[in-house]
Design an enzyme around this catalytic site. Structure first.
Site, PDB file in Angstrom:
ATOM      1  N   TYR A  16       0.816  -1.218   0.000  1.00  9.84           N
ATOM      2  CA  TYR A  16       0.000   0.000   0.000  1.00  9.84           C
ATOM      3  C   TYR A  16       0.850   1.268   0.000  1.00  9.84           C
ATOM      4  O   TYR A  16       0.331   2.366  -0.154  1.00  9.84           O
ATOM      5  CB  TYR A  16      -0.927   0.027   1.216  1.00  9.84           C
ATOM      6  CG  TYR A  16      -1.913  -1.116   1.222  1.00  9.84           C
ATOM      7  CD1 TYR A  16      -2.961  -1.164   0.312  1.00  9.84           C
ATOM      8  CD2 TYR A  16      -1.800  -2.150   2.142  1.00  9.84           C
ATOM      9  CE1 TYR A  16      -3.866  -2.216   0.309  1.00  9.84           C
ATOM     10  CE2 TYR A  16      -2.709  -3.208   2.153  1.00  9.84           C
ATOM     11  CZ  TYR A  16      -3.733  -3.230   1.230  1.00  9.84           C
ATOM     12  OH  TYR A  16      -4.632  -4.266   1.223  1.00  9.84           O
ATOM     13  N   HIS A  21      -4.637   5.965  -1.770  1.00  6.31           N
ATOM     14  CA  HIS A  21      -5.403   5.804  -0.524  1.00  6.31           C
ATOM     15  C   HIS A  21      -4.539   6.095   0.712  1.00  6.31           C
ATOM     16  O   HIS A  21      -5.061   6.366   1.777  1.00  6.31           O
ATOM     17  CB  HIS A  21      -5.940   4.373  -0.462  1.00  6.31           C
ATOM     18  CG  HIS A  21      -7.276   4.231   0.192  1.00  6.31           C
ATOM     19  ND1 HIS A  21      -8.228   5.225   0.232  1.00  6.31           N
ATOM     20  CD2 HIS A  21      -7.844   3.169   0.825  1.00  6.31           C
ATOM     21  CE1 HIS A  21      -9.311   4.782   0.851  1.00  6.31           C
ATOM     22  NE2 HIS A  21      -9.101   3.544   1.231  1.00  6.31           N
ATOM     23  N   ASP A  92      -7.588  10.855   1.775  1.00  6.92           N
ATOM     24  CA  ASP A  92      -7.759  11.027   0.339  1.00  6.92           C
ATOM     25  C   ASP A  92      -9.225  11.328   0.035  1.00  6.92           C
ATOM     26  O   ASP A  92     -10.107  10.998   0.821  1.00  6.92           O
ATOM     27  CB  ASP A  92      -7.326   9.751  -0.396  1.00  6.92           C
ATOM     28  CG  ASP A  92      -8.124   8.519   0.027  1.00  6.92           C
ATOM     29  OD1 ASP A  92      -8.125   8.204   1.237  1.00  6.92           O
ATOM     30  OD2 ASP A  92      -8.749   7.876  -0.832  1.00  6.92           O
TER      31      ASP A  92
END
Length: 188
Positions: A16, A21, A92
């Protein structure tokens, strides 16, 4: 000394890292680098602290994954005895054009799972949030791939400037207050 809890939303794990995100984590990483501090793994998240102009900033990157962010925020707010008006959540936002900043005093989750969980856990929507526009350049049914995707080349070129502006908004939130910071940074 006034204390501020700055919560950057994101997901833990290498896959990630540097995704849309995880912009909340990226902003806190940038702020920590600027202040020459490092994060320590603590209960429910990674924590870093610094003092600036008579204020203590506690940076939190929840380790609970996005959809359970409220648990970490609530725990650290209580442990550190920080009033809700001194909490800022960085997240976000698909509904804002890429790089646009929008600071708000309160509001709905707008379909964001991290904010939805925070609202449920602390039982209010009345906390400041700094939304970082990630745009919505994805095809039908591709939203999850988009938000969990890496920044594209054009975005990468201006991303550091936008993150830097975001870190300035964080310190302004504590020093100049919410209203002044909104006037200075919103939509810019």
């Amino acid at each position: 000394m006034k204390k501020y809890l700055i919560v950057g939303l994101g997901n833990i794990g290498e896959k990630y890292h540097n995704t849309r995100h995880n912009i909340g984590f990226s902003v806190l990483d940038s702020l920590a680098k600027k202040e020459q501090i490092t994060f320590e793994t603590k209960k429910l998240g990674d924590i870093a602290r610094f003092r600036y102009k008579g204020r203590t900033f506690i940076l939190l990157k929840p380790s609970t994954f996005m959809n359970l962010s409220g648990k970490a925020l609530h725990y650290w707010q209580k442990i550190e005895n920080i009033p809700l008006e001194n909490v800022l959540v960085i997240t976000d936002d698909l509904n804002l054009p890429f790089g646009t900043l929008r600071l708000k005093a309160k509001g709905s989750a707008g379909g964001h799972n991290g904010l939805t969980n925070i609202n449920e856990v602390i039982q209010t929507q009345n906390y400041a949030r700094l939304r970082f526009g990630i745009g919505s350049e994805y095809g039908k049914g591709r939203q999850i791939d988009y938000v969990l995707g890496q920044w594209d080349k054009e975005e990468q070129e201006i991303l550091n400037d936008r993150i830097d502006k975001c870190t300035k908004a964080v310190t302004s939130f504590a020093l100049a207050g919410l209203a002044n910071t909104m006037n200075t940074f919103n939509g810019k």
